[in-house]
Design a protein around this motif. Structure first.
Motif, short mmCIF file in Angstrom:
data_model
loop_
_atom_site.label_atom_id
_atom_site.label_comp_id
_atom_site.label_asym_id
_atom_site.label_seq_id
_atom_site.Cartn_x
_atom_site.Cartn_y
_atom_site.Cartn_z
N GLN A 177 0.83 -1.21 0.00
CA GLN A 177 0.00 0.00 0.00
C GLN A 177 0.86 1.26 0.00
N ASN A 213 2.40 1.74 -3.42
CA ASN A 213 1.42 2.30 -4.36
C ASN A 213 1.20 3.79 -4.09
N THR A 214 1.15 4.18 -2.82
CA THR A 214 0.93 5.59 -2.48
C THR A 214 2.11 6.44 -2.96
N GLY A 243 1.97 6.88 -6.55
CA GLY A 243 0.91 7.84 -6.86
C GLY A 243 1.34 9.28 -6.62
N TRP A 265 -1.30 9.66 6.32
CA TRP A 265 -0.98 8.27 5.98
C TRP A 265 -2.26 7.42 5.96
N THR A 321 -4.34 7.91 2.88
CA THR A 321 -3.72 7.57 1.59
C THR A 321 -3.25 6.11 1.61
N VAL A 322 -2.18 5.85 2.37
CA VAL A 322 -1.60 4.50 2.39
C VAL A 322 -2.66 3.46 2.77
N GLU A 323 -3.37 3.72 3.85
CA GLU A 323 -4.30 2.69 4.34
C GLU A 323 -5.52 2.51 3.44
N GLN A 324 -5.72 3.43 2.48
CA GLN A 324 -6.81 3.28 1.50
C GLN A 324 -6.29 2.73 0.17
N ALA A 325 -5.00 2.62 0.03
CA ALA A 325 -4.43 2.24 -1.27
C ALA A 325 -4.59 0.74 -1.53
N SER A 326 -4.40 0.35 -2.77
CA SER A 326 -4.50 -1.07 -3.12
C SER A 326 -3.38 -1.86 -2.45
N HIS A 354 0.69 -5.15 -5.15
CA HIS A 354 1.83 -4.47 -5.75
C HIS A 354 2.85 -5.48 -6.19
#
Ligand code: 6R9
Length: 658
Positions: free
Chosen positions: A120, A123-124, A127, A235, A238-243, A246
């Motif tokens: 995650q 991915n962040t 992004g 965080w 963003t991070v905790e909502q990311a896919s 990876h």
């Protein structure tokens, strides 16, 4: 005049490994012979402990010394090696990190959790526009996100640079500039000494000073209110909502992994550059060999901060590459009370403990009764790093923490070496208290005189490293010339005499009659008394061997008669009376004790009893500041001091003693 160190102390105690540990040790005595027979083949075998996606064509390219390339042409992903491959091997549910917050909150992070979090975060960062080769600053407390952030950078090929949480705006801003970083990962704050301690305001100020930073990722740890700018992103939003999906791409073995700044004694901080394949090979192998890690049963705990190289190699990359279960602790050793470390060992059944001499001496000062209250029977290997460990502190560690059973590994290495270089092996070496013993298999350490000649057993001089090693620094970031000047121009080819490139470590050392190595402190600290070179370490160890002394720091101060004279700053143990005449008597006794132990040449001119000593955040005594006090100068740079109030304490204590 010879610059060779005098040999003063003679410690003869020796502790062989316990039989069961020796019989089941990961690394046995034959490793030394195997490595000596073919050093490169030995390191290739250790590299084979990792998962490579493309094999290397050449083990070492040393055609342009001292710029080394290891495992040339090979490719791998560090995060895959530290996380995914353990999940793929069926160990996803295994605990990677037992995290203990200072206020007593806890988190359990498994290898599967780590894989999700690192993916995650990767991915962040992608992004946010971070791509391979970009630099990311990490300024975090000791929370799992610190390891996650480092691994996420490694996963996408971004080069991280961790700065101690607690370093000043100046320190952070200079490092952001020097590394030319574009993202900072930080937190609102962390807990220290029972209170939230803010980090974000420092980042805000540092970021405002440069136009380089595009984004700031902020972990919520304390929940305290923070100012917000348009560069900031939480965080958890963003991070905790990311896919969590990876796919890790592989990078060249020489891809830059991290830059870690060391302050050095003068000039601007040096950005020590480490790369991928060789670094992970040696961090992983040494963790396996020196701590005898059995990933199925051991619980490992390294008490260092992530902002120090020890946190990089022996909290993140070494242990995780080996699939270890480890403890990570956020706070200070005396919160809520002085038993906190032992309570943690007891609670998690820690079996391998790696800490610093400064902590051991502090625990000695606090008293034997504190560790005695806890069940420490899970411990089987104890480690020490950061400074020379005085023989008496070593003995105390073995007796009161190791309960006379555990081997102690005194590990010598540096930010520059990337991983442990000199240490006993717990199942092989009969260790001597105060000695780091011998170079590890595959490493060639030596002690030389001022003309680069190897000293005979019994002699003293400068510690050097003779052959390139996989986790060696590759350069100083952006300053190849300084790299050459600092480490390679003192001896050998770098200095124009002979064609061997010899690495100058900056430490004094001696070889005893058996060839074991004793580290004697930084050569900048060596004292020159009436023409004799005397090491600070030996005089300090003599002081610590007196039952009234917990800790000591020794410096050479200008002296009209002897050139330099020995001045000692000494912390008495908790129960010692130092008021009035008792204090005077103690000082006399201590001076005589040193003279008796080491000889009259080492008798301190002056001994001051002090409540504390100035230390860096990684626990090293800052003798430079004590020299300023001893020579009645105003204090030099104090920005890397752990606790700035300490110098006031020392100065005011001296005035009242006059
Ligand atoms: C890992 C680390 C490096 C300097 C090094 C030396 C001192 C570290 C030691 C030791 C004696 C040990 N040092 N370990 N001295 N015995 N076991 O500490 O890296 O912060 O770069 O410091 O620390 O003086 O040169 P770093």
């Amino acid at each position: 005049m010879s610059e060779t160190l005098e040999n003063l102390s003679s410690e003869t105690r020796q502790f062989p490994p316990p039989a069961d540990l020796a019989a089941n040790a990961n690394v046995k005595a034959d490793a030394y012979e195997v490595a000596a027979a073919d050093r490169l083949a030995f390191w290739a075998e250790q590299a084979g402990r990792l998962a490579w996606t493309k094999p290397w064509d050449q083990i070492l390219d040393w055609s342009n010394p001292p710029f080394a390339k290891w495992f040339v042409g090979g490719e791998l992903n560090i995060a895959y090696n530290c996380v995914d491959r353990h999940v793929e091997a069926g160990n996803g549910d295994k605990v990677a990190i037992h995290w203990e917050g200072e206020p007593g909150d806890t988190r359990t992070v498994t290898y599967a959790d780590l894989q999700r979090l690192v993916s995650q975060a990767a991915n962040t960062l992608t992004g946010l526009g971070v791509t391979a080769g970009d630099r990311v600053m990490i300024y975090l407390p000791m929370i799992p996100e610190a390891a996650v952030a480092m691994l996420a950078c490694a996963r996408i090929g971004a080069t991280h640079s961790v700065v101690f949480g607690g370093f000043s705006v100046d320190a952070l801003a200079t490092r952001i500039e020097d590394a030319d970083a574009k993202v900072v990962i930080t937190a609102d704050g962390g807990y220290r000494r029972g209170k939230p301690s803010a980090l974000k305001p420092t980042v805000d100020e540092a970021v405002a000073r440069t136009d380089r930073i595009e984004h700031v990722l902020v972990v919520r740890r304390t929940g305290e209110e923070v100012a917000w700018t348009d560069k900031d992103k939480w965080w958890h939003e963003t991070v905790e909502q990311a896919s969590p999906e990876h796919k890790a791409q592989s990078f060249d073995a020489e891809h830059p992994l991290f830059i870690l700044y060391t302050s050095g004694t003068t000039g601007k901080p040096k950005g020590i550059l480490h790369t991928t394949g060789g670094y992970l090979t040696q961090a992983s192998y040494t963790h396996h060999a020196v701590f005898d890690l059995k990933p199925e049963t051991d619980v490992y705990w390294c008490t260092a901060d992530i902002g120090w190289v020890t946190g990089h190699s022996y909290i993140v990359y070494g242990p995780l590459s080996n699939g270890a279960t480890q403890v990570m602790y956020e706070g200070t050793p005396d919160t809520p009370d002085r038993g906190r470390f032992w309570q943690i060992v007891d609670k998690y059944k820690v079996s391998i403990l790696y800490t610093a001499p400064t902590l051991i001496r502090t625990m000695m000062k606090w008293g034997d009764d504190i560790p005695a209250k806890y069940d420490l029977s899970s411990l089987r290997v104890l480690g020490s790093v950061g400074e020379p460990i005085n023989p008496e502190a070593w003995i105390w560690y073995r007796q009161h923490v190791g309960r006379e059973r555990t081997p102690i590994v005194d590990t010598w290495w540096q930010t520059e070496t990337g991983a442990i270089m000199i240490s006993p092996l717990p199942g092989v070496t009969a260790a001597k208290p105060g000695s780091a013993m011998t170079a590890l298999p595959g490493i060639s350490a030596d002690v030389v005189d001022d003309e680069a000649r190897s000293v005979p057993d019994g002699g003293g001089g400068f510690l050097v490293l003779r052959d390139p090693w996989p986790s060696m620094l590759r350069t100083i970031w952006g300053d190849d010339q300084r790299f050459l000047d600092t480490y390679w121009s003192r001896f050998g080819a770098g200095a124009g005499n002979g064609d061997e490139w010899i690495y100058f470590a900056g430490d004094g050392a001696k070889k005893d009659e058996d060839g074991a190595l004793w580290l004697l402190g930084r050569v900048d600290d060596v004292m020159l008394v009436s023409g004799h070179n005397i090491s600070t370490t030996e005089v300090e160890s003599a002081l610590v061997s007196h039952p009234a002394v917990a800790e000591a720091a020794v410096v050479g101060a200008a002296d009209a008669t002897t050139g330099q004279a020995i001045v000692a700053f000494t912390i008495p143990r908790g129960n010692v009376d130092t008021a009035g005449e008792a204090g005077e008597a103690l000082i006399k006794d201590l001076r005589d004790h040193v003279a008796k132990t080491l000889g009259p040449i080492a008798k301190p001119r002056q001994i001051m009893l002090v409540p504390e000593l100035p230390k860096t955040r990684s626990g090293k005594i800052m003798r430079r500041l004590l020299r300023d006090v001893a020579e009645n100068r105003s204090l030099g740079d104090v920005t890397t001091l752990q606790d700035s109030a300490v110098m006031d304490l020392i100065s005011s204590g001296l005035q009242s003693a006059k």
